[in-house]
Each structure stands twice: as C-alpha cells, then as structure tokens.
Write a protein that holds these residues in place. Sequence first.
Motif, PDB file in Angstrom:
ATOM      1  N   THR A 162       0.853  -1.188   0.000  1.00  0.00           N
ATOM      2  CA  THR A 162       0.000   0.000   0.000  1.00  0.00           C
ATOM      3  C   THR A 162       0.887   1.235   0.000  1.00  0.00           C
ATOM      4  O   THR A 162       1.888   1.288   0.724  1.00  0.00           O
ATOM      5  N   TYR A 163       0.511   2.215  -0.823  1.00  0.00           N
ATOM      6  CA  TYR A 163       1.315   3.427  -0.996  1.00  0.00           C
ATOM      7  C   TYR A 163       0.476   4.664  -0.723  1.00  0.00           C
ATOM      8  O   TYR A 163      -0.713   4.707  -1.045  1.00  0.00           O
ATOM      9  N   GLY A 164       1.127   5.687  -0.190  1.00  0.00           N
ATOM     10  CA  GLY A 164       0.460   6.947   0.108  1.00  0.00           C
ATOM     11  C   GLY A 164       0.469   7.915  -1.052  1.00  0.00           C
ATOM     12  O   GLY A 164       0.002   9.040  -0.918  1.00  0.00           O
ATOM     13  N   ASP A 165       0.985   7.494  -2.205  1.00  0.00           N
ATOM     14  CA  ASP A 165       1.001   8.346  -3.389  1.00  0.00           C
ATOM     15  C   ASP A 165       0.621   7.492  -4.587  1.00  0.00           C
ATOM     16  O   ASP A 165       0.621   6.268  -4.528  1.00  0.00           O
ATOM     17  N   TYR A 166       0.322   8.146  -5.689  1.00  0.00           N
ATOM     18  CA  TYR A 166      -0.066   7.445  -6.910  1.00  0.00           C
ATOM     19  C   TYR A 166       1.133   6.748  -7.543  1.00  0.00           C
ATOM     20  O   TYR A 166       2.279   7.082  -7.268  1.00  0.00           O
ATOM     21  N   ASN A 167       0.834   5.783  -8.412  1.00  0.00           N
ATOM     22  CA  ASN A 167       1.855   5.088  -9.208  1.00  0.00           C
ATOM     23  C   ASN A 167       2.898   4.364  -8.376  1.00  0.00           C
ATOM     24  O   ASN A 167       4.064   4.294  -8.760  1.00  0.00           O
ATOM     25  N   TYR A 168       2.503   3.835  -7.235  1.00  0.00           N
ATOM     26  CA  TYR A 168       3.359   2.976  -6.412  1.00  0.00           C
ATOM     27  C   TYR A 168       4.680   3.651  -6.030  1.00  0.00           C
ATOM     28  O   TYR A 168       5.741   3.049  -6.067  1.00  0.00           O
ATOM     29  N   SER A 169       4.608   4.882  -5.646  1.00  0.00           N
ATOM     30  CA  SER A 169       5.797   5.655  -5.293  1.00  0.00           C
ATOM     31  C   SER A 169       6.538   5.004  -4.125  1.00  0.00           C
ATOM     32  O   SER A 169       5.992   4.854  -3.027  1.00  0.00           O
ATOM     33  N   LYS A 170       7.787   4.590  -4.375  1.00  0.00           N
ATOM     34  CA  LYS A 170       8.605   3.939  -3.328  1.00  0.00           C
ATOM     35  C   LYS A 170       8.790   4.857  -2.123  1.00  0.00           C
ATOM     36  O   LYS A 170       8.868   4.405  -0.993  1.00  0.00           O
ATOM     37  N   GLU A 171       8.850   6.158  -2.382  1.00  0.00           N
ATOM     38  CA  GLU A 171       9.031   7.099  -1.263  1.00  0.00           C
ATOM     39  C   GLU A 171       7.802   7.098  -0.352  1.00  0.00           C
ATOM     40  O   GLU A 171       7.873   7.502   0.786  1.00  0.00           O
ATOM     41  N   GLN A 172       6.679   6.679  -0.904  1.00  0.00           N
ATOM     42  CA  GLN A 172       5.447   6.688  -0.126  1.00  0.00           C
ATOM     43  C   GLN A 172       4.944   5.284   0.199  1.00  0.00           C
ATOM     44  O   GLN A 172       3.766   5.080   0.398  1.00  0.00           O
ATOM     45  N   LEU A 173       5.844   4.298   0.220  1.00  0.00           N
ATOM     46  CA  LEU A 173       5.458   2.942   0.599  1.00  0.00           C
ATOM     47  C   LEU A 173       5.019   2.958   2.055  1.00  0.00           C
ATOM     48  O   LEU A 173       5.784   3.355   2.932  1.00  0.00           O
ATOM     49  N   HIS A 174       3.789   2.575   2.291  1.00  0.00           N
ATOM     50  CA  HIS A 174       3.281   2.568   3.662  1.00  0.00           C
ATOM     51  C   HIS A 174       3.536   1.238   4.349  1.00  0.00           C
ATOM     52  O   HIS A 174       4.075   1.182   5.436  1.00  0.00           O
ATOM     53  N   ALA A 175       3.108   0.173   3.715  1.00  0.00           N
ATOM     54  CA  ALA A 175       3.194  -1.112   4.396  1.00  0.00           C
ATOM     55  C   ALA A 175       3.063  -2.254   3.415  1.00  0.00           C
ATOM     56  O   ALA A 175       2.513  -2.089   2.333  1.00  0.00           O
ATOM     57  N   ALA A 176       3.586  -3.391   3.810  1.00  0.00           N
ATOM     58  CA  ALA A 176       3.400  -4.631   3.065  1.00  0.00           C
ATOM     59  C   ALA A 176       2.371  -5.448   3.837  1.00  0.00           C
ATOM     60  O   ALA A 176       2.551  -5.701   5.028  1.00  0.00           O
ATOM     61  N   GLN A 177       1.294  -5.821   3.181  1.00  0.00           N
ATOM     62  CA  GLN A 177       0.234  -6.590   3.822  1.00  0.00           C
ATOM     63  C   GLN A 177       0.469  -8.071   3.520  1.00  0.00           C
ATOM     64  O   GLN A 177       0.443  -8.481   2.366  1.00  0.00           O
ATOM     65  N   GLU A 178       0.731  -8.831   4.539  1.00  0.00           N
ATOM     66  CA  GLU A 178       1.078 -10.247   4.416  1.00  0.00           C
ATOM     67  C   GLU A 178      -0.076 -11.059   3.820  1.00  0.00           C
ATOM     68  O   GLU A 178      -1.241 -10.708   4.005  1.00  0.00           O
ATOM     69  N   PRO A 179       0.255 -12.165   3.133  1.00  0.00           N
ATOM     70  CA  PRO A 179      -0.788 -13.046   2.599  1.00  0.00           C
ATOM     71  C   PRO A 179      -1.701 -13.568   3.705  1.00  0.00           C
ATOM     72  O   PRO A 179      -1.264 -13.794   4.828  1.00  0.00           O
ATOM     73  N   ARG A 180      -2.967 -13.722   3.344  1.00  0.00           N
ATOM     74  CA  ARG A 180      -3.967 -14.324   4.232  1.00  0.00           C
ATOM     75  C   ARG A 180      -4.148 -13.567   5.542  1.00  0.00           C
ATOM     76  O   ARG A 180      -4.297 -14.165   6.604  1.00  0.00           O
ATOM     77  N   THR A 181      -4.100 -12.234   5.470  1.00  0.00           N
ATOM     78  CA  THR A 181      -4.326 -11.417   6.660  1.00  0.00           C
ATOM     79  C   THR A 181      -5.459 -10.427   6.391  1.00  0.00           C
ATOM     80  O   THR A 181      -5.789 -10.140   5.240  1.00  0.00           O
ATOM     81  N   ALA A 182      -6.024  -9.909   7.437  1.00  0.00           N
ATOM     82  CA  ALA A 182      -7.059  -8.877   7.366  1.00  0.00           C
ATOM     83  C   ALA A 182      -6.959  -8.057   8.637  1.00  0.00           C
ATOM     84  O   ALA A 182      -6.807  -8.612   9.728  1.00  0.00           O
ATOM     85  N   ASP A 183      -7.011  -6.732   8.492  1.00  0.00           N
ATOM     86  CA  ASP A 183      -6.847  -5.888   9.673  1.00  0.00           C
ATOM     87  C   ASP A 183      -7.168  -4.441   9.321  1.00  0.00           C
ATOM     88  O   ASP A 183      -7.373  -4.087   8.163  1.00  0.00           O
ATOM     89  N   SER A 184      -7.108  -3.609  10.328  1.00  0.00           N
ATOM     90  CA  SER A 184      -7.200  -2.159  10.158  1.00  0.00           C
ATOM     91  C   SER A 184      -5.887  -1.672   9.554  1.00  0.00           C
ATOM     92  O   SER A 184      -4.848  -2.288   9.755  1.00  0.00           O
ATOM     93  N   LEU A 185      -5.938  -0.581   8.834  1.00  0.00           N
ATOM     94  CA  LEU A 185      -4.711   0.013   8.314  1.00  0.00           C
ATOM     95  C   LEU A 185      -4.034   0.895   9.355  1.00  0.00           C
ATOM     96  O   LEU A 185      -3.011   1.506   9.088  1.00  0.00           O
ATOM     97  N   GLY A 186      -4.581   0.952  10.561  1.00  0.00           N
ATOM     98  CA  GLY A 186      -3.959   1.689  11.659  1.00  0.00           C
ATOM     99  C   GLY A 186      -3.725   3.152  11.317  1.00  0.00           C
ATOM    100  O   GLY A 186      -4.601   3.825  10.785  1.00  0.00           O
ATOM    101  N   GLU A 187      -2.522   3.625  11.599  1.00  0.00           N
ATOM    102  CA  GLU A 187      -2.190   5.030  11.353  1.00  0.00           C
ATOM    103  C   GLU A 187      -2.217   5.393   9.879  1.00  0.00           C
ATOM    104  O   GLU A 187      -2.273   6.558   9.517  1.00  0.00           O
ATOM    105  N   LEU A 188      -2.151   4.390   9.001  1.00  0.00           N
ATOM    106  CA  LEU A 188      -2.134   4.644   7.565  1.00  0.00           C
ATOM    107  C   LEU A 188      -3.523   4.861   6.989  1.00  0.00           C
ATOM    108  O   LEU A 188      -3.652   5.231   5.829  1.00  0.00           O
TER     109      LEU A 188
END
Length: 122
Positions: A84-110
């Motif tokens: 998940t990214y905080g900017d368009y076009n998968y901006s590496k500078e705005q990489l928020h988090a990697a969501q692991e396979p088979r998980t579900a949760d709140s995005l928390g602070e993101l």
Amino acid sequence: MNRTLTHGLLATGALAVLLFAPGPASASPPGYERCPEGHFCLFSEYDGNGDIATFRFGSPHLAAQGFDDRAMSYANHTDSLWCTYGDYNYSKEQLHAAQEPRTADSLGELHSFVSSVRKGPC
C-alpha cells in the motif's frame, strides 16, 4: 358459486401467494469475509465494513475506484504480499506497508492515506 369451486379457487390463490411471495433477501457475508478468494480488498470502514474495492493486480490510482484516501481496513485473500502506498503510481518514497498473505486488519495510522496498491514485492 358452489362450495367446491370456491374452496378450489381459495386453495389455488393461496398456493400462488406461497409460490410468488418474496423470500428473505440473501445477506452478504459480514466484514472481511466479503472479500472474494484470490483478491486483495480495501474497505472504507474498520473491520471490513463500509464500501469495498477489490483487486487482483492492483491500482496505480485509487481514485479510479473511488477509493483514494478512503481505506480504513484491508483483507488479503491471496497467497501474495500486497503493498500500500500513500502516493499514486506505487511511489517507493510513499510505501506505507506490506500486507502479508492471508491477513485482514485495520490500516492503523495509515488509514485514509492510501492512494495506490499492488501485488508485491514492494
């Protein structure tokens, strides 16, 4: 009208009501379970509630799905990492988090700061 004919018409009418009466609406699964198998999903509310956007590969601009800066929770029903990214076009500078396979949760602070998502690696 004779009595037999009257009873026959009443029975036929009752049967028609039973055959054509609307049944209970089928309810969608609650929360995270609404995310189809093999998809990554974003939800506009916590716990997989609210609006849903589903993805098989990702989106460089979540505005296309009406989801830019609206995600509060996610479900990853895939065997892949999702980013998940905080900017368009998968901006590496705005990489928020990697969501692991088979998980579900709140995005928390993101929450409310996700603008693009894609299947990993990040």
